[in-house]
Design a protein around this motif. Structure first.
Motif, PDB file in Angstrom:
ATOM      1  N   GLY A 136      33.066  25.274  36.049  1.00 33.18           N
ATOM      2  CA  GLY A 136      32.219  25.112  34.859  1.00 33.18           C
ATOM      3  C   GLY A 136      32.638  23.932  33.994  1.00 33.18           C
ATOM      4  N   HIS A 137      33.938  23.603  34.031  1.00 36.91           N
ATOM      5  CA  HIS A 137      34.452  22.527  33.176  1.00 36.91           C
ATOM      6  C   HIS A 137      34.519  21.167  33.883  1.00 36.91           C
ATOM      7  CE1 HIS A 137      36.148  25.201  29.872  1.00 36.91           C
ATOM      8  NE2 HIS A 137      35.785  26.059  30.811  1.00 36.91           N
TER       9      HIS A 137
ATOM     10  N   ASN B  48      39.667  29.027  34.971  1.00 33.63           N
ATOM     11  CA  ASN B  48      38.828  27.836  34.841  1.00 33.63           C
ATOM     12  C   ASN B  48      39.754  26.633  34.999  1.00 33.63           C
ATOM     13  OD1 ASN B  48      40.118  27.391  32.362  1.00 33.63           O
ATOM     14  ND2 ASN B  48      38.461  28.302  31.171  1.00 33.63           N
TER      15      ASN B  48
ATOM     16  N   GLU C  57      42.761  26.355  32.570  1.00 32.92           N
ATOM     17  CA  GLU C  57      43.746  27.423  32.854  1.00 32.92           C
ATOM     18  C   GLU C  57      44.530  27.118  34.131  1.00 32.92           C
ATOM     19  OE1 GLU C  57      40.938  30.799  30.675  1.00 32.92           O
ATOM     20  OE2 GLU C  57      40.879  30.583  32.862  1.00 32.92           O
TER      21      GLU C  57
ATOM     22  N   THR D  88      31.125  33.324  29.245  1.00 32.10           N
ATOM     23  CA  THR D  88      30.763  33.145  30.667  1.00 32.10           C
ATOM     24  C   THR D  88      31.889  33.599  31.591  1.00 32.10           C
ATOM     25  OG1 THR D  88      31.491  30.845  30.487  1.00 32.10           O
ATOM     26  CG2 THR D  88      29.121  31.235  30.422  1.00 32.10           C
ATOM     27  N   GLY D  89      33.121  33.226  31.235  1.00 33.56           N
ATOM     28  CA  GLY D  89      34.264  33.549  32.110  1.00 33.56           C
ATOM     29  C   GLY D  89      34.479  35.046  32.214  1.00 33.56           C
TER      30      GLY D  89
ATOM     31  N   THR E 238      40.879  34.368  38.503  1.00 29.68           N
ATOM     32  CA  THR E 238      39.683  33.536  38.262  1.00 29.68           C
ATOM     33  C   THR E 238      39.912  32.496  37.155  1.00 29.68           C
ATOM     34  OG1 THR E 238      38.830  35.102  36.608  1.00 29.68           O
ATOM     35  CG2 THR E 238      38.121  35.442  38.902  1.00 29.68           C
TER      36      THR E 238
ATOM     37  N   ASP F  54      32.104  26.788  42.156  1.00 31.54           N
ATOM     38  CA  ASP F  54      33.326  27.599  42.118  1.00 31.54           C
ATOM     39  C   ASP F  54      33.881  27.642  43.536  1.00 31.54           C
ATOM     40  OD1 ASP F  54      32.576  28.136  39.487  1.00 31.54           O
ATOM     41  OD2 ASP F  54      31.547  29.986  40.058  1.00 31.54           O
TER      42      ASP F  54
ATOM     43  N   ASP G  66      41.626  37.592  34.992  1.00 34.11           N
ATOM     44  CA  ASP G  66      41.006  36.437  34.344  1.00 34.11           C
ATOM     45  C   ASP G  66      42.065  35.928  33.364  1.00 34.11           C
ATOM     46  OD1 ASP G  66      39.249  34.558  33.426  1.00 34.11           O
ATOM     47  OD2 ASP G  66      38.161  35.923  32.102  1.00 34.11           O
TER      48      ASP G  66
ATOM     49  N   LYS H 114      36.441  29.183  23.544  1.00 39.13           N
ATOM     50  CA  LYS H 114      35.613  27.958  23.612  1.00 39.13           C
ATOM     51  C   LYS H 114      35.822  27.066  22.383  1.00 39.13           C
ATOM     52  CE  LYS H 114      32.892  28.051  27.398  1.00 39.13           C
ATOM     53  NZ  LYS H 114      32.441  29.311  27.966  1.00 39.13           N
TER      54      LYS H 114
ATOM     55  N   LYS I 156      37.055  28.156  38.928  1.00 39.63           N
ATOM     56  CA  LYS I 156      35.699  27.955  38.407  1.00 39.63           C
ATOM     57  C   LYS I 156      35.498  26.505  37.976  1.00 39.63           C
ATOM     58  CE  LYS I 156      36.737  31.025  35.381  1.00 39.63           C
ATOM     59  NZ  LYS I 156      36.788  31.991  34.260  1.00 39.63           N
TER      60      LYS I 156
END
Ligand SMILES: Nc1ncnc2c1ncn2[C@@H]1O[C@H](COP(=O)(O)OP(=O)(O)OP(=O)(O)O)[C@@H](O)[C@H]1O
Ligand SMILES: Cc1ncc(CO)c(N)n1
Length: 266
Positions: free
Chosen positions: A178-179, A139, A142, A212-213, A137, A188, A105, A111, A176
């Motif tokens: 999410g953003h 986001n 990243e 969450t991540g 993984t 995802d 990760d 955040k 991911k």
């Protein structure tokens, strides 16, 4: 009785929502034996990161040796590694001990905006750690940093970014979503070098998404420790994080943590 074993190599979040604490709670909920190597202490709560205290290289090395020389592990997750020195030590140890099932990760920013990876550590992350990964993984921010690009705004751009990150060496990439803005689905994308797989869920309208991540990647790590495939592991992790966000906890004065025990009560 034998049991799957999972190790997290990450930073401590004393507030309990992210980092080592999120990972160990997730391992416990997914029925694997959890172990931890602490790279950095953070003084952190729902309002943000108030202090970052890297552990010495000797302390990190001693923790890794203690685990690998005795207990061993079925999978490993790396989270906040912070510096080039720590990344290079972790990469060397994972290679020396021939550790399999490595989940990376690539934690970079909290955040609230606090840096969790030094800028000058990016090259070591890309060159030395990424090629060891069974799965990485990122986001969206990243993924942009890893690839040196400005933005990823559509599912098509997510697919392209996942393929480009896979070229850097990890066997699988889970990018991911999410953003991803303006989307009421949290999607995802898994790319295994050949095919894309999509993991979708309804986007939950909440501010309480601290950790969450970490939680998602820890759930993947736990499922891999039990011998599940990448696809099965990501699917389980997606279900786990969805329930954890659905019933996330309004504790503290800022961004509250996810509810790691959500599925237990379903
Ligand atoms: N509001 C939401 N509703 C549903 N699922 C979400 C939401 N936000 C994130 N997710 C899911 O949670 C998982 C973690 O994604 P996210 O992109 O938030 O990670 P992250 O930004 O790395 O988290 P962190 O800030 O803890 O590092 C993914 O499966 C993502 O799709
Ligand atoms: C220690 C730690 N690791 C990772 C994150 C990212 O959520 C965080 N906020 N803190």
């Amino acid at each position: 009785m034998s049991v799957g074993k999972a190790l997290t190599i990450a930073g401590s979040d004393c507030g309990g929502g992210a980092g080592i604490q999120a990972d160990l709670k997730t391992f416990q909920e997914r029925d694997v034996y959890g172990m931890s190597v602490i790279t950095v202490l953070t003084a952190q709560n729902t309002l943000g990161v108030h202090g970052v205290y890297p552990q010495t290289i000797e302390a990190i090395e001693a923790q890794l040796d203690a685990i690998f020389q005795d207990i061993g592990t079925d999978s490993v997750k790396t989270g906040m590694l912070f510096s080039e020195e720590i990344i290079n030590l972790v990469a060397k140890k994972l290679k020396d001990y021939e550790i399999k099932n490595i989940v990376i990760d690539p934690v970079m920013i909290a955040k609230g905006g606090a840096p969790l990876l030094q800028k000058q550590a990016m090259t070591a992350l890309k060159m030395n750690l990424l090629p060891l990964a069974r799965v990485i993984t990122p986001n969206i921010p990243e993924a942009c940093e890893i690839l040196g690009i400005d933005k990823i705004e559509t599912v098509e751009e997510m697919k392209e970014a996942a393929a480009n990150i896979q070229l850097l060496g990890p066997k699988n990439v889970v990018l991911k979503g999410g953003h991803l803005e303006g989307n009421n689905i949290a999607v995802d994308i898994l790319f295994d070098g050949n095919e894309y797989y999509y993991f979708e869920s309804k986007r939950i309208d909440t501010i309480h998404t601290h950790g969450t991540g970490c939680t998602f990647a820890a759930a993947i790590t736990a499922e891999l420790a039990k011998g599940n495939s990448i696809n099965e592991s990501v699917a389980c992790a997606k279900q786990f994080i969805q329930a954890a966000i659905e019933t996330s906890l309004n504790i503290g004065k800022g961004i509250g943590p996810t509810n790691h025990s959500a599925l237990r009560h379903k």
